[in-house]
Design an enzyme around this catalytic site. Structure first.
Site, mmCIF file in Angstrom:
data_model
loop_
_atom_site.group_PDB
_atom_site.id
_atom_site.type_symbol
_atom_site.label_atom_id
_atom_site.label_comp_id
_atom_site.label_asym_id
_atom_site.label_seq_id
_atom_site.Cartn_x
_atom_site.Cartn_y
_atom_site.Cartn_z
ATOM 1 N N ASN A 131 0.826 -1.193 0.000
ATOM 2 C CA ASN A 131 0.000 0.000 0.000
ATOM 3 C C ASN A 131 0.874 1.262 0.000
ATOM 4 O OD1 ASN A 131 -1.933 1.952 0.479
ATOM 5 N ND2 ASN A 131 -3.113 0.732 1.911
ATOM 6 N N ASP A 132 1.532 1.549 1.125
ATOM 7 C CA ASP A 132 2.335 2.780 1.211
ATOM 8 C C ASP A 132 3.427 2.837 0.148
ATOM 9 O OD1 ASP A 132 0.863 3.376 3.426
ATOM 10 O OD2 ASP A 132 2.382 2.710 4.863
ATOM 11 N N VAL A 133 4.032 1.675 -0.147
ATOM 12 C CA VAL A 133 5.201 1.694 -1.038
ATOM 13 C C VAL A 133 4.836 1.990 -2.494
ATOM 14 C CG1 VAL A 133 6.575 0.193 0.442
ATOM 15 C CG2 VAL A 133 5.218 -0.824 -1.395
#
Ligand code: TAP
Length: 465
Positions: A391-393
């Site tokens: 998600n964040d990456v």
């Protein structure tokens, strides 16, 4: 003669630590590197037991080998049993034990000094004892809190009012107290109080930090343990403790800095808890929109007839233990002429090298794992990017939203691919607790479900084509 032999053992130990550490820098040689370091440590331990001092009574030998046997059995069994996702917990517990050892050495050596009032300890000895005690103890109590946070026993950061100021005052107090003991020679009573004060500081230092930031903190505490062991090395004039301690201390410090750099967060931001583990994160200016789903049969067709597929593994892949089925998917697609690569973000997952270790477990060819800098220019020519539990990456807010807490973090530029498929269970946020506009991109389709289950269905569907 005896002394020379011991020095040779220590030399062998030191060299194997350095060679082993170097080999751990590459997944192919890491296992061997670990083994070489362990052999070196065994030689150094056996050398110390048999060559360090004159004849030793059988009772002492019994105690030493009894303790080694208990430690080996517990260490072996826990390391054998531990799941990959629980690895940071295990590391924090082992690290805590290292800190406790360094602290105990200081306590015992100070006690020895007290027993011999005629012997005047040098300032160097006193500094080594007191610094080893403070740093080792902080590492011990901090690591235990880190362990409790990671296993969910303490799942909320506890923040006292003005905890930053309070913690700084206590830290200065602990070191000032240590300096007073060095200057005055202290007493067993004062040293015991210092030990208790350092325990309290270790707890207060770690308690406010979010659970998800723990891998960075563990790496920092690990460097503290190394430093504390190095002070033990000074104390005993023991080269192997010194080399080992310095290597652990510097490797831990570098790892901490590398992790912070890869997240684009200063260490102070991790320690003072900007996000992670329940801290309220500032949301990005999500433009939102509609999301669309893709069925397993449509996805199977899309992937089967693609030329280039890039898989982005993330934390969810580890949680679902979907590393074997993803390898199966990769092999199946390759058999059908699709080129498949994995895009590896340096902080994907929850520990350094998490994705590399996970995929190595299912024998994914190491050559297929492509680092972020290398894969980013390839996304434009990628037919399908399959994001599994990440998600964040892949969050473009890191590039285009200056108000986002992850702004400035380098990301995998999956948004450039022709088709973006995201596998996760829901629209929930990842570690940073923020929205991801990529999910609303017109090129994106959500493939909802637990990674293992969803990918197993996908593999079965592709096989029918
Ligand atoms: P995250 O941003 O944490 O996202 C993981 C996603 O996986 C979640 O959104 C979750 O969504 C999904 N998920 C969870 N269980 C799943 C399952 N069983 N099946 C499918 N999906 C599942 O992960 P990331 O992209 O790997 O990023 C890592 C983050 O951790 C970064 O912010 C990084 O800075 C941080 N961090 C990393 C490290 C290291 S050293 N790696 C250390 C500290 C912090 P659902 O709940 O909707 O399924």
């Amino acid at each position: 003669m005896r002394h020379d032999l011991l020095e040779i053992c220590y030399l062998i130990g030191s060299v194997t630590f350095i060679v082993g550490l170097k080999m751990m820098g590459n997944a192919k040689t890491a296992r061997k590197g670990n083994l070489i370091g362990a052999v070196g440590m065994t030689i150094a331990i056996l050398g110390t037991i048999f060559l360090h001092s004159g004849p030793v009574s059988m009772t002492i030998f019994g105690l030493i080998f009894g303790a080694i046997a208990i430690g080996t059995i517990i260490g072996w069994l826990t390391a054998k049993k531990v799941q990959m996702t629980k690895m940071p917990e295990l590391v924090s517990m082992f690290n805590g034990m290292g800190g406790a050892c360094a602290a105990l050495i200081s306590l015992i050596e100070f006690n020895h000094l007290m027993q011999e009032p005629d012997v005047h300890a040098s300032y160097g000895t006193m500094v080594a004892i007191v610094a080893g005690l403070i740093i080792g103890t902080i590492s011990f109590s901090g690591s235990i809190i880190a362990y409790l946070k990671l296993n969910g026993t303490m799942n909320k950061p506890i923040r006292l009012p003005s905890y930053n100021v309070l913690n700084t005052i206590i830290m200065i107090g602990v070191f000032a107290f240590g300096a007073y003991i060095v200057a005055t020679g202290g007493s067993m009573m004062l040293v015991s109080l210092l030990f208790i004060a350092a325990i309290v500081y270790g707890v207060l230092f770690t308690v406010p930090i979010g659970g998800a930031d723990m891998p960075v903190v563990i790496s920092l505490l690990n460097s503290f343990t190394g430093l504390a062991a190095a002070f033990g090395g000074f104390l005993y004039d023991n080269k192997i403790m010194l080399t080992g301690g310095i290597l652990v201390g510097s490797a831990g410090t570098l790892l901490t800095l590398v992790m912070c750099k890869a997240m684009n967060r200063p260490l102070s931001n991790v320690i003072f808890g900007a996000f992670g583990g329940g801290a309220v994160a500032e949301e990005g200016n999500s433009t939102k929109g509609t999301i669309k789903d893709i069925t397993v049969s449509d996805l199977a067709i899309l992937m089967n007839y693609s030329k280039r597929v890039v898989i982005v593994p993330g934390y969810g892949l580890a949680v679902a233990q979907a590393q074997h089925v993803i390898h199966e998917l990769e092999m199946l697609l390759e058999e059908r002429g699709v080129e498949v690569k994995y895009a590896i973000h340096p902080v994907a997952g929850r520990m350094p090298g998490h994705m590399n270790v996970l995929l190595a477990e299912s024998n994914v060819d190491y050559g297929k794992l492509v680092e972020m800098e290398e894969i980013n220019p390839e996304f434009e020519n990628t037919d399908v990017v399959l994001i599994v539990g990440a998600n964040d990456v892949v969050n473009p807010a890191a590039l285009n939203n200056p108000s986002s807490p992850i702004y400035g973090m380098p990301i995998l530029e999956a948004y450039k691919a022709k088709n973006i498929i995201v596998n996760k269970r829901s629209m929930n946020a990842g570690y940073a607790g923020i929205e991801n506009d990529l999910f609303y991109d017109p090129k994106t389709s959500m493939f909802f479900g637990d990674a293992k289950k969803a990918l197993t269905e996908l593999v079965a569907e592709i096989k029918t084509l």
